[in-house]
Enzyme design. Structure first.
Site, PDB file in Angstrom:
ATOM      1  N   HIS A   1      45.281  50.865  29.402  1.00 54.42           N
ATOM      2  CA  HIS A   1      44.008  51.448  28.966  1.00 54.42           C
ATOM      3  C   HIS A   1      43.043  51.580  30.153  1.00 54.42           C
ATOM      4  O   HIS A   1      42.468  52.646  30.385  1.00 54.42           O
ATOM      5  CB  HIS A   1      43.415  50.550  27.878  1.00 54.42           C
ATOM      6  CG  HIS A   1      42.095  50.991  27.333  1.00 54.42           C
ATOM      7  ND1 HIS A   1      41.966  51.549  26.086  1.00 54.42           N
ATOM      8  CD2 HIS A   1      40.843  50.952  27.856  1.00 54.42           C
ATOM      9  CE1 HIS A   1      40.693  51.835  25.858  1.00 54.42           C
ATOM     10  NE2 HIS A   1      39.980  51.479  26.930  1.00 54.42           N
ATOM     11  N   GLU A   2      42.902  50.512  30.916  1.00 52.41           N
ATOM     12  CA  GLU A   2      41.909  50.535  32.002  1.00 52.41           C
ATOM     13  C   GLU A   2      42.347  51.469  33.127  1.00 52.41           C
ATOM     14  O   GLU A   2      41.536  52.201  33.686  1.00 52.41           O
ATOM     15  CB  GLU A   2      41.664  49.115  32.538  1.00 52.41           C
ATOM     16  CG  GLU A   2      41.137  48.132  31.500  1.00 52.41           C
ATOM     17  CD  GLU A   2      39.912  48.633  30.743  1.00 52.41           C
ATOM     18  OE1 GLU A   2      39.130  49.416  31.323  1.00 52.41           O
ATOM     19  OE2 GLU A   2      39.753  48.274  29.565  1.00 52.41           O
TER      20      GLU A   2
ATOM     21  N   HIS B   1      41.485  54.949  32.232  1.00 48.72           N
ATOM     22  CA  HIS B   1      40.079  55.318  32.485  1.00 48.72           C
ATOM     23  C   HIS B   1      39.926  55.866  33.895  1.00 48.72           C
ATOM     24  O   HIS B   1      39.197  56.841  34.126  1.00 48.72           O
ATOM     25  CB  HIS B   1      39.161  54.110  32.297  1.00 48.72           C
ATOM     26  CG  HIS B   1      38.754  53.879  30.871  1.00 48.72           C
ATOM     27  ND1 HIS B   1      38.256  54.876  30.065  1.00 48.72           N
ATOM     28  CD2 HIS B   1      38.751  52.749  30.121  1.00 48.72           C
ATOM     29  CE1 HIS B   1      37.975  54.364  28.860  1.00 48.72           C
ATOM     30  NE2 HIS B   1      38.265  53.081  28.880  1.00 48.72           N
TER      31      HIS B   1
HETATM   32 ZN   LIG Z   1      37.940  51.589  27.350  1.00 48.36          ZN
END
Ligand SMILES: [Zn+2]
Length: 996
Positions: free
Chosen positions: A206-207, A210
Site C-alpha cells: 500500500h505505502e 502511494h
Molecule cells: Zn494510504
C-alpha cells in the site's frame, strides 16, 4: 546528509605503509597516501593508495560489495521468506542493489529523526535468531515483493520507472499506529501497544504504491481523487499479497495481520465503508470534511470494483440495481487498474473518470467486446457508476449541433457506440467518414439523414437518424441556456439546449433564465425533443427546468420539470413570451434537454390579466406584471390613485393610504381587453413626522427637528433622491435664503420568513468540525431589518455573527451568547440597505462555533418576495449546501410620505413671508409656465428675483415703472420649488412658487 558546514568534496589522505604485492605478502613496501573516494557517477566507493614519491596508484580496495547474497528471514507476519541482503565485510544488513537502485530498510529505534536511523544487521544472513528485528525484515521483504510485482507484471523499474531507491524506516516513534509514504520514503510505526508494527505485506505494498501514484496520476489527496489514490494503494497492496503468498493464501482484508481489520475490499460495508457510489456509508467529500473528504472511506467503491472484477459476483447495489460480474482474474484486473493509474488519470480525476478510463484501459489491452472490457464496465455499474455494458456491437452517436441557420455549418459528432472497431459515417449530403468521431461541414441548405455503421469481430450495428441535421437560412438557430444570468431571444423559431450543449451533460450549480419573446407573437410552442434532468421527486427539489407563461418568472408557472416529473412532449404558452428557468444544484448532472420552439403570430384579441409582487404595502412601492394572453402590443394601466402608465410591467409608488382598484387594458390589432381588480392594492403607510421649522439669518446653519413613531430620514427633495442623513434632527449647511427639507418616518413592518426553515433539508445536518466561517450569500432587494435567525447549537457560548457587503466591508457584528440546543433564536436586529452580494457568517474569533449545517439538500434561492434572496453558500458546493442560519425573521421598512420643513431666513430679512396675503400674490401657483405676481400699489417694487432652493438666482426682472403686477416667465424653470422675492428700496418680501 550530516549537515556538516565544513564538508568539502576534496579528499584528505593519510600516510600509510602498504605492500604493492598482489598476494599481500609483506614485501615491496611503499609509503603511500590513502584516500577514501566516494563517487556518485559512476557509483563507486574505494580506498585508493597513491605512492607518496611517484604518484602512481599502488592499490585499490573496492568498498562497495555488489555481492548481494541470499538470506533467509523469519518475518514478523509472513513466516520464513527469502530476502536479498548485502555484506559489509563483517555483517549482513537489510540493503540490496539488485532491484532498481536498491531496497533498504532502517530502524528509527522508536525515534522520529531520519538522520539517526541505523542499519539492521545480522551476522550470518540467517535472520532467524531471537535478536533479529523481525519487523524490519517484514518491511524489507514486503518492499522487495512490491518491487517484484510491478517489475514482473508491468516491467516497471521501481516507483518512478527509473530505479528509485525504496527506503523503509521501521519503529517510528512510540506506539505510533500508522504507516505512511511522505514523498520520499515509507515509514512504519509499532502500533498502539508498541507490539503490532504496521509492517504487514499488504501495508508495505500500500505505502509503496502511494509513491508510485505520486510519480504517475498524482491524484490529489482530497475528496474523490484522494479516495482513488487510497484505493489504488489498497488494490496493489492486496495484489502484492496475493502474488507473493499465492492467490489462495492472500485475502481482501487490509491490515488483518496486525490483529484488526482496517478495510475489507470484498465487503466494504462490514468496515463502515461504501460499496456503492454515493450509497450507504458514503461520506462528505467537501474540503475540511473528515478524513480529507473521506479518502479512506469512499475508497471502498473502487476497492469493491476491483474485488468484483477479479473474482466476479452477482448481487444488488445500494441503488437497487441488480448486477452480475464475471471475474477476469488478478493479472488482467491488475493490468487494467495499473494502466488507468499510469496512463489516464490525473490530479483531479474523479470516480466518473476512473470508470471511463478503466474501460479505455481495458479496450487498449484486450480489445473491443472482450470479457475484460465488458466486465470492467459491469463492475463499475455494480458499484453505482455507469450503465451495464452490452455484449454485442451497439451503434450510437450524437453531435454538438443539429441545426444551423448560417452556411457553411460544421457539426462535430460524438461516438457512443459499444464494442466497435470500424466506423462508417454517412452524413446524408454525399459526405462520408471512417473516423471515430468526425466533424463534417454542410455547405448546401437542406435536411439530412445521418447514419453510422459500426463493425467489429463481435458483430455489426447501424444507427440511422432521419432528418437529423437541418441547415440553411430557413433552419432554426441553436442556443444554449446560460449557467447564470438572463438571456432574451426574439427569434420566432429556435433550438435550445441545456448549458452542456447537445452532446454533454449540463453544468452543476446553474441558475439562469432564457426568455423567448419574438415581436408580434400570440403564442409559443415548445417541443421537448429530449429531457433528462436529475431525479428530484414529484417536486423536482434538486435540479429543474421551470416554464413560465410570460416574459419573466413572475408570470404563471406552466410546470416545474425534472426526470421524475417530466414535461409533456409539447407545451404551449398562450402568452406572447415564455420564460424558462434552469436550476441545478452542486452535484449530479444528466444529459439535459433539447427544446425546439416556434412562435405563432397574433391572431385574436388579447385576454387582459396581471399580477403584482404584493397586495399590501406599508411603503407604497408596487411592481405590476402583465399576464395577458394572445399577444399584446400596447398596455394602459390605471393604478386607481389618478396615475397611469403605458409600460408593460410598471412600478408604481402609492403616496396616500387606501385600497385601490387597478385596471389594465391590453390591446393588439384584433382588439382590446380590460381587466379590473377591485381593491387590489392596499396601502397602509406610517403617519408622516411632525416637525419644527427653523428661523435663521442668511449665512447661518439651521437645525430642523422631527418626531414620529419611527426613525427619520432627511432629504432635500420631496420625492425620490438619496437621503442626506438619518436621525431626529438635521443640521443644514450654511444657507442664504428660505430652504425646504423633507423628512420621512420609517417603522419596521410585519415579520416575514426567509431562508431554509430548519436543518431538515433532505441531507443529514452535520456539525462543523473546525472553526468554520463559510458564509451564506444574499441580496437585499429593498432595505430591510434582519431581526433574527435560528441556529442549532452543540454547545453553549458566545458566537460572533457578521454581516459584510459585496466589497467585504463590515455592515454589523453582533456577539450573542447562544445556549446549547436546537432551533435557538439569535436576535441580531441589523439594518440591511438594499444591495447585492451580502454575506452572513460566524467570525473565526468566536469562543465557540459548534453549529450544524447541511452539506446537501439546499434548494437555492430562498426568496422573500421584494425583500431578500439567499442565493448560495460559500463552500465548494455552494448551491447544494446550507450554512448555520435558518428561518430568518426579516421586516421590510414601512415609509411615510415626506413632511416639508423649512429653514427660513424671512424674519431676518425684515419682512415676514406670507404674513399678509393681500400684499403679495402669485397665481397660478403651482404653475407650469407663466405666473403673475401682484402686489399692493403702495410698495415701490424695483426688482423681482427668483431663487432656486439652493439660494441661487435663476431669474431677475427690473421693474422700471410704477406698477402693481408683473408676469414671470417660468417656462424654462425645471420642476421644483422656487422662491420669488419682491425687492423694494427699503426691504423685500418672499413667496414660494411651485413649478410642475
Ligand atoms: Zn494510504
Amino acid at each position: 546528509e550530516e549537515s556538516n558546514p565544513s564538508a568539502t568534496y576534496y579528499p584528505t589522505g593519510s600516510l600509510e605503509i602498504i605492500t604493492a604485492d598482489p598476494s599481500l605478502a609483506i614485501i615491496d613496501l611503499q609509503l603511500a597516501w590513502k584516500f577514501n573516494i566516494y563517487a556518485q557517477e559512476p557509483m563507486s566507493r574505494r580506498e585508493i593508495y597513491i605512492n607518496a614519491g611517484t604518484g602512481s596508484v599502488v592499490f585499490e580496495d573496492n568498498l562497495i560489495h555488489h555481492a548481494d547474497s541470499t538470506g533467509t528471514a523469519n518475518t514478523g507476519y509472513s513466516g520464513t521468506q527469502t530476502i536479498i541482503t548485502d555484506y559489509t565485510g563483517s555483517q549482513f544488513r537489510l540493503r540490496e542493489s539488485g532491484r532498481g537502485n536498491g531496497v533498504q530498510t532502517f530502524s528509527l529505534n522508536n525515534g522520529t529523526s531520519y538522520g539517526a536511523a541505523t542499519d539492521i544487521f545480522d551476522n550470518d544472513n540467517n535472520w532467524t535468531s531471537t535478536s533479529v528485528d523481525i519487523f524490519g525484515t517484514d518491511a524489507y521483504w514486503g518492499t522487495e515483493m512490491t518491487y517484484d510485482y510491478f517489475f514482473n507484471n508491468f516491467g516497471r523499474n521501481s516507483i518512478d520507472n527509473n530505479g528509485f531507491t525504496l527506503r523503509s524506516y521501521v519503529h517510528y516513534g512510540v506506539n505510533y499506529a500508522n504507516a505512511f509514504w511522505d514523498g520520499q520514503r515509507m515509514t512504519y510505526g509499532d502500533g498502539p501497544g508498541g507490539n503490532a508494527p504496521f509492517t504487514a505485506l499488504d501495508i508495505a505494498g500500500h505505502e509503496v504504491t502511494h509513491g508510485l501514484t505520486n510519480f504517475t496520476s498524482n491524484l490529489v489527496y482530497q475528496g474523490e481523487s484522494g479516495a482513488l489514490n487510497e484505493s489504488f494503494s489498497d488494490i496493489f497492496g492486496a495484489s502484492v499479497e496475493f502474488e507473493a503468498l499465492g492467490f489462495g493464501n492472500g485475502d481482501w482484508l487490509m491490515g488483518e495481520d496486525l490483529g484488526f481489520i482496517i478495510r475489507n475490499m470484498a465487503d466494504p460495508n462490514s468496515q463502515g465503508d461504501p460499496d456503492t457510489y454515493l450509497g450507504t456509508n458514503w461520506t462528505s467529500t467537501a474540503i475540511g470534511a473528515f478524513d480529507n473528504g473521506g479518502v479512506h472511506i469512499n475508497s471502498g467503491v473502487q476497492n469493491f470494483w476491483y474485488y468484483l472484477l477479479v473474482v466476479g459476483e452477482t448481487g444488488t447495489n445500494d441503488n437497487g440495481d441488480n448486477f452480475s460480474v464475471n471475474g477476469i482474474g488478478l493479472a488482467d484486473a491488475g493490468a487494467i487498474a495499473y494502466r488507468n493509474n499510469i496512463v489516464y488519470l490525473s490530479v483531479n480525476s474523479n470516480y466518473a473518470d476512473a470508470r471511463y478510463f478503466a474501460i479505455e484501459s481495458a479496450l487498449d489491452l484486450f480489445g473491443p467486446c472482450s470479457p475484460q472490457v465488458i466486465n470492467t464496465a459491469n463492475a463499475w455499474h455494480a458499484v453505482g457508476i455507469g450503465e451495464r455494458f452490452p455484449d454485442g456491437v451497439v451503434a450510437n452517436y450524437t453531435s454538438n449541433s443539429v441545426s444551423g441557420c448560417v452556411l457553411p455549418h460544421t457539426v462535430q459528432f460524438s461516438n457512443y457506440s459499444y464494442n466497435g472497431a470500424n466506423y462508417f459515417w454517412d452524413f446524408g449530403d454525399g459526405g462520408t467518414s471512417t473516423a471515430f468521431e468526425p466533424s463534417h461541414t454542410y455547405t448546401v441548405a437542406g435536411t439530412y439523414d445521418v447514419s453510422l455503421l459500426v463493425t467489429s469481430p463481435c458483430g455489426a450495428d447501424t444507427e440511422i437518424q432521419l432528418s437529423y441535421i437541418e441547415v440553411g437560412p430557413g433552419a432554426p438557430c441553436e442556443y444554449t441556456i446560460g449557467s447564470n444570468g438572463s438571456t432574451t431571444e426574439i427569434e420566432c423559431t429556435g433550438v435550445l439546449f441545456d448549458n452542456g450543449g447537445l452532446a454533454g451533460d449540463y453544468q452543476n450549480s446553474s441558475n439562469s433564465t432564457f426568455i423567448i419573446a419574438p415581436p408580434n407573437t400570440g403564442s409559443i410552442t415548445l417541443e421537448f425533443v429530449s429531457f433528462d434532468v436529475q431525479n428530484g421527486g414529484s417536486n423536482c427539489n434538486t435540479d429543474y427546468l421551470e416554464v413560465f407563461e410570460g416574459p419573466n418568472t413572475n408570470s404563471p408557472s406552466l410546470g416545474k420539470f425534472c426526470s421524475t416529473n417530466p414535461p409533456p412532449s409539447v407545451l404551449n404558452s398562450q402568452s406572447g413570451a415564455v420564460t424558462l428557468k434552469f436550476f441545478s444544484n452542486g452535484t449530479i448532472s444528466e444529459d439535459g434537454f433539447r427544446i425546439d420552439w416556434s412562435c405563432n403570430a397574433i391572431s385574436e384579441e388579447p385576454v387582459a390579466d396581471f399580477s403584482s409582487n404584493l397586495l399590501e404595502t406599508c411603503n407604497g412601492m408596487v411592481n405590476f406584471y402583465d399576464q395577458s394572453l394572445n399577444g399584446t402590443t400596447s398596455w394602459s394601466w390605471d393604478f386607481g390613485d389618478g396615475n397611469t402608465s403605458t409600460d408593460q410591467n410598471p412600478v408604481h409608488l402609492y403616496v396616500t393610504n387606501g385600497a385601490y382598484n387597478v385596471t389594465l387594458v391590453s390591446t393588439n390589432q384584433f382588439g382590446s381587453s380590460t381587466e379590473v381588480k377591485p381593491s387590489f392594492i392596499n396601502v397602509d403607510r406610517p403617519i408622516p413626522p411632525t416637525g419644527q421649522n427653523a428661523n435663521i439669518c442668511p449665512g447661518e446653519t439651521a437645525v430642523l427637528t422631527a418626531s414620529s413613531a419611527g426613525f427619520h430620514r432627511w432629504y432635500d427633495v420631496p420625492f425620490g433622491g438619496s437621503y442626506i442623513q438619518q436621525g431626529n434632527s438635521l443640521t443644514t449647511p450654511v444657507i442664504q435664503s428660505n430652504t425646504s427639507y423633507y423628512v420621512e418616518s420609517i417603522i419596521p413592518g410585519n415579520s416575514l420568513d426567509g431562508g431554509a426553515p430548519n436543518f431538515f433539508l433532505g441531507g443529514n445536518p452535520i456539525l462543523e468540525e473546525f472553526p468554520n466561517t463559510t458564509p451564506l450569500y444574499f441580496d437585499a432587494l429593498n432595505d430591510f431589518l434582519l431581526h433574527s435567525v435560528r441556529v442549532y447549537a452543540q454547545s453553549s457560548g458566545d458566537r460572533t455573527f457578521v454581516v459584510s457587503n459585496s466589497s467585504g466591508g463590515t455592515v454589523a457584528t453582533r456577539t450573542v451568547n447562544v445556549q446549547q440546543g436546537n432551533y435557538r433564536e439569535v436576535v441580531l436586529d441589523i439594518n440591511i440597505p438594499a444591495g447585492n452580494g451580502y454575506r452572513i457568517y460566524l467570525a473565526g474569533s468566536s469562543d465557540v462555533i459548534d453549529l450544524y449545517y447541511n452539506t446537501s439538500g439546499a434548494n437555492f434561492p430562498y426568496e422573500t418576495p421584494g425583500l431578500l434572496s439567499i442565493y448560495q453558500s460559500g463552500g465548494a458546493n455552494g448551491l447544494s449546501e446550507y450554512y448555520f442560519f435558518y428561518d430568518w425573521d426579516v421586516k421590510e421598512y414601512c415609509v411615510s410620505d415626506r413632511t416639508e420643513l423649512e429653514a427660513s431666513t424671512s424674519i431676518c430679512l425684515g419682512i415676514e413671508e406670507e404674513s399678509n396675503g393681500s400684499v403679495f400674490e402669485l397665481y397660478p401657483n403651482p404653475s407650469q409656465d407663466f405666473v403673475t405676481a401682484t402686489w399692493s400699489e403702495s410698495l415701490d417694487v424695483k426688482q423681482i428675483i427668483a431663487y432656486d432652493l439652493k439660494g441661487q438666482i435663476v431669474q431677475q426682472t427690473v421693474i422700471t415703472q410704477h406698477a402693481n403686477s408683473s408676469e414671470i416667465n417660468a417656462s424654462e424653470f425645471s420642476k421644483g420649488v422656487y422662491l420669488i422675492e419682491l425687492r423694494t428700496e427699503t426691504g423685500s418680501q418672499m413667496k414660494r412658487l411651485i413649478i410642475q
